[in-house]
Every structure is written in structure tokens, then in C-alpha cells.
Design a protein around this motif. Sequence first.
Motif, short mmCIF file in Angstrom:
data_model
loop_
_atom_site.label_atom_id
_atom_site.label_comp_id
_atom_site.label_asym_id
_atom_site.label_seq_id
_atom_site.Cartn_x
_atom_site.Cartn_y
_atom_site.Cartn_z
N LEU A 32 0.67 -0.93 -0.13
CA LEU A 32 -0.32 -0.16 -0.14
C LEU A 32 0.79 1.59 -0.14
CD1 LEU A 32 -2.66 1.32 0.37
CD2 LEU A 32 -2.55 0.55 2.22
N GLU A 33 1.97 1.14 0.47
CA GLU A 33 2.65 2.53 0.72
C GLU A 33 4.07 2.43 -0.48
OE1 GLU A 33 5.51 2.00 4.34
OE2 GLU A 33 3.79 2.67 5.95
N ARG A 34 3.91 2.12 -0.92
CA ARG A 34 4.20 1.55 -2.55
C ARG A 34 3.77 1.98 -3.89
NH1 ARG A 34 5.61 -3.50 -3.68
NH2 ARG A 34 6.78 -4.13 -0.77
N ALA A 35 2.41 1.31 -3.19
CA ALA A 35 0.98 1.94 -4.36
C ALA A 35 1.30 3.94 -3.87
CB ALA A 35 -0.14 1.51 -4.14
N GLU A 36 1.42 4.54 -2.83
CA GLU A 36 1.03 5.42 -2.41
C GLU A 36 1.63 6.38 -2.54
OE1 GLU A 36 0.48 5.43 1.73
OE2 GLU A 36 -2.10 4.97 0.92
N PHE A 37 3.21 5.96 -2.66
CA PHE A 37 4.33 6.67 -3.17
C PHE A 37 4.15 7.50 -4.90
CE2 PHE A 37 9.28 6.76 -4.89
CZ PHE A 37 9.46 7.67 -4.18
N ARG A 38 3.94 5.86 -4.99
CA ARG A 38 3.83 5.83 -6.50
C ARG A 38 2.69 6.93 -7.48
NH1 ARG A 38 1.64 1.43 -10.36
NH2 ARG A 38 2.34 2.34 -12.63
N SER A 39 1.80 6.67 -6.73
CA SER A 39 0.53 7.61 -6.82
C SER A 39 1.42 9.14 -6.98
CB SER A 39 -0.79 7.31 -6.34
OG SER A 39 -0.68 7.67 -5.32
N ARG A 40 2.25 9.21 -6.05
CA ARG A 40 2.67 11.15 -5.34
C ARG A 40 3.74 11.31 -6.63
NH1 ARG A 40 2.01 9.25 -0.23
NH2 ARG A 40 4.23 8.91 -0.46
N LYS A 41 4.60 10.20 -7.05
CA LYS A 41 6.25 10.25 -7.29
C LYS A 41 5.82 10.78 -8.93
CE LYS A 41 8.12 12.31 -3.78
NZ LYS A 41 8.83 13.20 -3.33
N GLU A 42 5.26 9.35 -9.36
CA GLU A 42 5.15 9.22 -11.23
C GLU A 42 3.67 9.50 -11.82
OE1 GLU A 42 5.04 5.33 -12.19
OE2 GLU A 42 6.60 4.72 -10.74
N LEU A 44 1.04 9.63 -14.24
CA LEU A 44 0.53 8.81 -14.60
C LEU A 44 -0.39 9.09 -15.18
CD1 LEU A 44 0.18 6.90 -11.11
CD2 LEU A 44 1.69 6.02 -13.01
N SER A 45 -1.37 8.30 -16.30
CA SER A 45 -2.63 8.40 -17.27
C SER A 45 -3.98 8.56 -16.00
CB SER A 45 -2.35 7.28 -17.81
OG SER A 45 -2.54 6.66 -18.18
N VAL A 46 -4.65 9.28 -16.57
CA VAL A 46 -6.54 8.68 -15.39
C VAL A 46 -6.64 7.18 -15.90
CG1 VAL A 46 -8.47 9.56 -16.18
CG2 VAL A 46 -6.98 11.46 -16.65
N ARG A 47 -6.02 7.29 -16.33
CA ARG A 47 -6.60 4.79 -16.60
C ARG A 47 -5.17 4.53 -15.66
NH1 ARG A 47 -5.21 0.47 -20.40
NH2 ARG A 47 -6.68 -1.04 -19.79
N GLU A 48 -4.50 4.82 -15.64
CA GLU A 48 -3.26 4.34 -14.12
C GLU A 48 -3.61 4.17 -13.17
OE1 GLU A 48 0.07 5.44 -16.32
OE2 GLU A 48 0.77 3.32 -17.31
N ARG A 49 -3.75 6.06 -12.81
CA ARG A 49 -4.52 6.69 -11.75
C ARG A 49 -5.52 5.32 -11.21
NH1 ARG A 49 -2.05 10.18 -8.64
NH2 ARG A 49 -0.80 10.46 -10.82
#
Length: 105
Positions: A32-42, A44-49
Motif C-alpha cells: 500500500l505504501e509503495r502504491a501511494e508513493f508511486r501515485s505521488r511521484k510518477e 500517470l495517465s487517468v486510467r493508470e491512476r
Amino acid sequence: MTKSKDKRKEKISVATEIDRLEERRARCQDNLERAEFRSRKEELSVRERQELEDEMAIMNERVQKLDKELEMLRGENRRNMLLSVALLAVSALFYYIFFYNEDDS
């Protein structure tokens, strides 16, 4: 199949089950923390987000489910400990009554 699973689960101690669930919860929390970090730093397209948010929601549900199960097991562990202490106290009382009172007679 459920009967064999239940029998196998019965043979596992409460403490072992708590340890196993804590490890699973830690792995879910890390994911979960990795996914949250990824959502903040990368970027992402709307679909990927959206997919990432769905995945995070699923992981949050798993963590909450594991927390509830851990709470239940810890309560059971507490009851088992109290029962053990009560049995020890009763055993010590009987030991005192039967062995020390014989010396007085």
C-alpha cells in the motif's frame, strides 16, 4: 475441502496464527505504501491512476480485514492466558491444601 482446512487451522496455535497474520498485514501495508508513493511521484495517465486507486482500495480493505482478525485472535489469546493463569492458581491452591496441610496434621 473446508473440513480439512478447518482441521489444519485448529492445529495451529493462536500465537502462530497472530504472527502469520501480522506478517501478511505488514506485506499488505508495504504494498500500500509503495502504491501511494508511486501515485505521488510518477506521472500517470487517468486510467493508470484509477487502476492504482482501485488497487489501493483493495489493499486498504485487506489491511482492515486483517486488523479485525488480529483483534479477534488477540482477544482469544488473552482469554487463553487468563485461563492458564487461573488453572495455575487453582493448582497451586490444591498443592498448598493437600501437601502443606498434611504437615500440620
